[in-house]
Scaffold this active site. Structure first.
Site, PDB file in Angstrom:
ATOM      1  N   ASP A   1      13.783   2.390 -19.973  1.00  0.00           N
ATOM      2  CA  ASP A   1      12.882   2.400 -21.126  1.00  0.00           C
ATOM      3  C   ASP A   1      13.624   1.712 -22.264  1.00  0.00           C
ATOM      4  O   ASP A   1      14.656   2.203 -22.724  1.00  0.00           O
ATOM      5  CB  ASP A   1      12.555   3.854 -21.486  1.00  0.00           C
ATOM      6  CG  ASP A   1      11.717   3.978 -22.737  1.00  0.00           C
ATOM      7  OD1 ASP A   1      11.484   2.966 -23.437  1.00  0.00           O
ATOM      8  OD2 ASP A   1      11.309   5.119 -23.036  1.00  0.00           O
TER       9      ASP A   1
ATOM     10  N   ASP B   1       5.006  -2.442 -26.738  1.00  0.00           N
ATOM     11  CA  ASP B   1       4.797  -2.472 -28.193  1.00  0.00           C
ATOM     12  C   ASP B   1       4.472  -1.067 -28.706  1.00  0.00           C
ATOM     13  O   ASP B   1       5.069  -0.585 -29.690  1.00  0.00           O
ATOM     14  CB  ASP B   1       3.647  -3.446 -28.487  1.00  0.00           C
ATOM     15  CG  ASP B   1       3.500  -3.803 -29.948  1.00  0.00           C
ATOM     16  OD1 ASP B   1       4.404  -3.487 -30.745  1.00  0.00           O
ATOM     17  OD2 ASP B   1       2.473  -4.415 -30.301  1.00  0.00           O
TER      18      ASP B   1
ATOM     19  N   GLY C   1       2.658  -7.566 -18.510  1.00  0.00           N
ATOM     20  CA  GLY C   1       1.797  -6.387 -18.499  1.00  0.00           C
ATOM     21  C   GLY C   1       0.354  -6.769 -18.775  1.00  0.00           C
ATOM     22  O   GLY C   1      -0.270  -7.499 -17.997  1.00  0.00           O
ATOM     23  N   VAL C   2      -0.148  -6.313 -19.919  1.00  0.00           N
ATOM     24  CA  VAL C   2      -1.546  -6.562 -20.295  1.00  0.00           C
ATOM     25  C   VAL C   2      -1.855  -8.065 -20.335  1.00  0.00           C
ATOM     26  O   VAL C   2      -2.977  -8.481 -20.054  1.00  0.00           O
ATOM     27  CB  VAL C   2      -1.834  -5.896 -21.661  1.00  0.00           C
ATOM     28  CG1 VAL C   2      -3.198  -6.283 -22.200  1.00  0.00           C
ATOM     29  CG2 VAL C   2      -1.741  -4.385 -21.535  1.00  0.00           C
TER      30      VAL C   2
END
Ligand code: ADP
Length: 173
Positions: free
Chosen positions: A9, A33, A123-124
């Site tokens: 992380d 984010d 990711g997104v």
């Protein structure tokens, strides 16, 4: 310069600077984010808002990078970069490479010696993590002459870690 890849992380990294996969607004989002803003607290959002009021009224362009303080995070700076969004047709690998290169240049400019980076756009924003890994490693290897001593890619899952390790093992990059 040492370059390594670990699973973890990024908000827990005790390095000088961590890179954030932000969006152009700089006002927070999901994924890494959201995790960075949640861990940093309101100081980080205030720093981003200050940038929007001053030097970046239209937001941060895709491929660019800018540093702020890090609020309550254990690092000293957050370097925000905006990855290309594949879902919006932003599929030029040069844009992705620019994110990593400009983040590293920003780290060198502010005096950060150790930098942690996530898999920007994996990711997104819909990029293939293997392509992100290749561009990230190429960008960092292109910048081994800077004062940055350590770049640590901090990946959130084993499959993404595996493609970064493969890119690091490829001597052609
Ligand atoms: P983008 O919008 O640029 O694709 P995302 O945040 O959606 O950015 O995803 C980028 C990468 O960051 C993904 O591989 C995601 O799994 C990873 N990620 C999400 N949270 C964390 C975290 N706390 N630390 C490190 N990586 C993270």
């Amino acid at each position: 310069m040492d370059i390594e890849a670990i699973r973890g992380d990024i908000t827990a990294e005790r390095v000088d600077a961590i890179v954030n996969a932000a969006n152009s607004s700089l006002l927070g989002g999901g994924g890494v984010d959201g995790a960075i803003h949640a861990a940093a607290g309101p100081e980080l959002l205030a720093a981003c808002r200050a940038l929007r009021r001053t030097t970046l009224p239209d937001g941060l362009p895709v491929g660019a990078a800018v540093a702020t303080g890090a609020g309550a995070l254990p690092c000293r700076w957050v370097i925000h970069t905006v990855g290309p969004n594949a879902h919006r047709g932003q599929t030029d690998p040069a844009l992705l490479r620019a994110c990593f290169r400009n983040s590293l240049d920003e780290a060198a400019r502010i005096g950060a010696r150790t930098v942690a980076m996530p898999a920007v756009s994996a990711g997104v924003y819909g990029w293939d993590p293997a392509e992100v890994a290749r561009e990230a490693v190429a960008a960092v290897r292109d910048r081994t002459g800077t004062d940055v001593e350590l770049v640590r890619f901090v990946l959130f899952s084993d499959p993404v870690l595996a493609v970064f390790r493969a890119a690091l093992d490829d001597p052609g990059r």
